[in-house]
Design an enzyme around this catalytic site. Structure first.
Site, mmCIF file in Angstrom:
data_model
loop_
_atom_site.group_PDB
_atom_site.id
_atom_site.type_symbol
_atom_site.label_atom_id
_atom_site.label_comp_id
_atom_site.label_asym_id
_atom_site.label_seq_id
_atom_site.Cartn_x
_atom_site.Cartn_y
_atom_site.Cartn_z
ATOM 1 N N GLU A 91 13.198 10.574 -3.271
ATOM 2 C CA GLU A 91 13.876 9.282 -3.350
ATOM 3 C C GLU A 91 15.366 9.497 -3.070
ATOM 4 O OE1 GLU A 91 12.210 6.250 -3.896
ATOM 5 O OE2 GLU A 91 10.627 7.680 -3.494
ATOM 6 N N GLY A 130 12.285 14.543 3.697
ATOM 7 C CA GLY A 130 12.151 13.085 3.579
ATOM 8 C C GLY A 130 11.163 12.636 2.521
ATOM 9 N N LYS A 180 4.348 4.320 -10.307
ATOM 10 C CA LYS A 180 3.039 4.281 -9.639
ATOM 11 C C LYS A 180 1.912 4.147 -10.662
ATOM 12 C CE LYS A 180 4.902 6.868 -5.747
ATOM 13 N NZ LYS A 180 5.229 8.197 -5.230
ATOM 14 N N GLU A 219 0.815 -1.231 0.000
ATOM 15 C CA GLU A 219 0.000 0.000 0.000
ATOM 16 C C GLU A 219 0.842 1.272 0.000
ATOM 17 O OE1 GLU A 219 -2.486 2.254 -0.683
ATOM 18 O OE2 GLU A 219 -3.759 0.588 -0.059
#
Ligand code: NAD
Ligand code: HSE
Ligand code: NA
Length: 444
Positions: free
Chosen positions: A192, A189, A207, A131
């Site tokens: 990537e 944060g 995605k 998820e």
């Protein structure tokens, strides 16, 4: 939780932005997670590169190890939060083959080898959940896989990369420079490990492949996704869009064309400021899902950041631990529609914004309009920043030419591309400064 049963053991791989938050919850909220699983759970170890490295949360030293394989070989559920293809893929495969459940947030891996890993999980009859891989904290994959499994999804369209949404939003609202906004996204944060994956659109493309795979029940990979990032979007594009009432967003779109296949695409897109996706600010994400019976649905929330993302990971962990405890779980990412193929971007239909620099003389507007008409691309609006003469022609004192901004009605990508090529050949067209796609609503 009072129980005499041996605890289910969890092995965490990686303690970066997301992993350190997962570790914190598993230690500090062990009772809560155990009660949700319905059996005691225990974090058995955390595989890291460097046991001395500073982390967002200080993991008890006795849990840290640099031997990821040994950890995988001794636990009931493996949580992979390393990122990258290897060694993540080998470790996940190793875990599944020995009958451990797996939770991961690794979209780059899933969009490349997801079908293969799902097949291994199905064969081993163990859960593989991810998820966190799309929309961070937002529950989006489970609704698509479970809640909407009795419906037919026709389109998924969303803002699925927090870093690029943060950058575009900062550029739009504060006039921030691209690099400054990117550094801030890294500090928070969201980005990537290599932020190229964010700004070039690869993260959103991964995605899009996962959303297409689950939404259309067909095994798409990142190679099926037409991908354009935001590195070409300039401050003047953003200003010009704003002047016309639009905002620029990086959208991931997966759309099915019945009997043909699906187009998967990621690119900067103009949205009217009144569109619900236009109000998605900062690192927030939102995903529109259109299904035949359900109609339009929208899922919104924090799409990036260690703490929000850890929520999705822990939800998956509870689910995987329950399955391992009760043995057996349905395989995910299973592709059953073999007629569903990925179509080229030329099959996509959308609206376009075209920004032209033209010669300042009579008949120019008519000539440009003719090019669009010849390619069956209908013009919805034409705007000329600067003054316009009574006959509708460009009227400016500068001999550097004039700017013409055009928004089209729905057109095929191929027709628009041919239009642009013809425009470039016209003597009156000095430059095609920008071509951007516009999403207004489903029906337009
Ligand atoms: N950060 C987010 O907002 C977010 C959101 C959704 C999904 N994800 C995904 O979650 C995963 C983790 O993301 P993150 O932001 O925590 O990344 P991160 O770079 O902060 O953390 C990854 C950690 O794994 C460690 N690592 C890498 N290879 C290793 C190895 N071979 N052995 C031991 N340790 C190793 C790194 O040193 C680092 O500490 C990625 O797949 C990412 O795409 C991240
Ligand atoms: N780098 C990703 C993390 C969430 O998947 C983003 O910015 O959205
Ligand atoms: Na999610």
């Amino acid at each position: 939780m009072a129980s005499t049963a041996a605890p289910l053991t969890i092995g965490l791989l990686g303690a970066g932005s997301v992993g350190s938050q997962v570790a914190r919850t598993l230690v500090e909220e062990r009772e809560l997670i155990s009660s949700r699983v319905g059996a005691p759970v225990r974090l058995a170890g955390v595989a890291v590169r460097d046991v001395e490295a500073p982390r967002d949360w200080r993991i008890p030293g006795e849990l840290l190890t640099t031997d990821a394989e040994a950890l995988v070989d001794q636990v009931d559920v493996v949580v992979e939060l390393l990122g990258g293809l290897e060694p993540a893929a080998s470790l996940i495969e190793r875990a599944l083959r020995r009958g451990a459940g797996v939770v991961t947030g690794n979209k780059a891996l899933l969009a490349t080898r997801g079908a293969e890993l799902a097949a291994i999980a199905a064969e081993a009859d163990v859960p593989l959940h991810y998820e966190a891989a799309v929309g961070g904290a937002i529950p989006i994959l489970r609704p698509i896989q479970e809640s909407l499994s009795g419906d037919r999804i026709t389109k998924v369209m969303g803002i699925v990369n927090g870093t690029t949404n943060y950058i575009l939003d900062q550029m739009d609202t504060t006039g921030a420079a691209f690099d400054d906004a990117l550094h801030e996204a890294q500090r928070l944060g969201y980005a990537e490990a290599d932020p190229t994956a964010d700004v070039e659109g690869h993260d959103a493309a991964a995605k899009a492949a996962i959303l297409g795979t689950l939404g259309f029940h067909a095994p798409f990979t990142i190679d099926d996704v037409h991908c354009e990032g935001i590195t070409q979007v300039t401050s003047s594009d953003i200003e010009a869009a704003a002047a016309s009432g639009y905002v620029i967003k990086l959208l991931a779109i997966a759309e099915r064309f019945d009997g043909e296949g699906a187009v998967l695409r990621v690119h900067p897109t103009l949205l009217p400021r009144t569109h619900p996706l236009a109000s998605v600010r900062g690192a927030f994400n939102a995903v529109f899902v259109v299904a035949e019976n359900a109609g339009e649905l929208m899922f919104y929330g924090q799409g990036a950041g260690g703490l929000p993302t850890s929520s999705a990971v822990l939800g998956d962990l509870v689910s995987a631990a329950r399955s391992v405890r009760t043995a057996g779980a349905p395989a995910e990412l299973s592709a059953t529609d073999t007629t569903m193929t990925a179509l080229p971007i030329t099959k996509a239909t959308t609206r376009y914004y075209v920004d032209l620099e033209v010669a300042d003389r009579e008949g120019v507007i008519a000539e440009i309009a003719r090019v669009f008409a010849d390619h069956h691309v209908s013009i919805e609006a034409m705007r000329q920043p600067g003054s316009v003469s009574a006959d509708g022609e460009v009227d400016t004192d500068q001999d550097s030419g004039a700017i013409v901004q055009i928004v089209t009605h729905q057109a095929r990508e191929k027709a628009l591309a041919d239009t642009v090529e013809t425009l470039k050949e016209k003597e009156v067209v000095r430059a095609v400064s920008s071509v951007l796609r516009v999403e207004i609503d489903q029906q337009s």
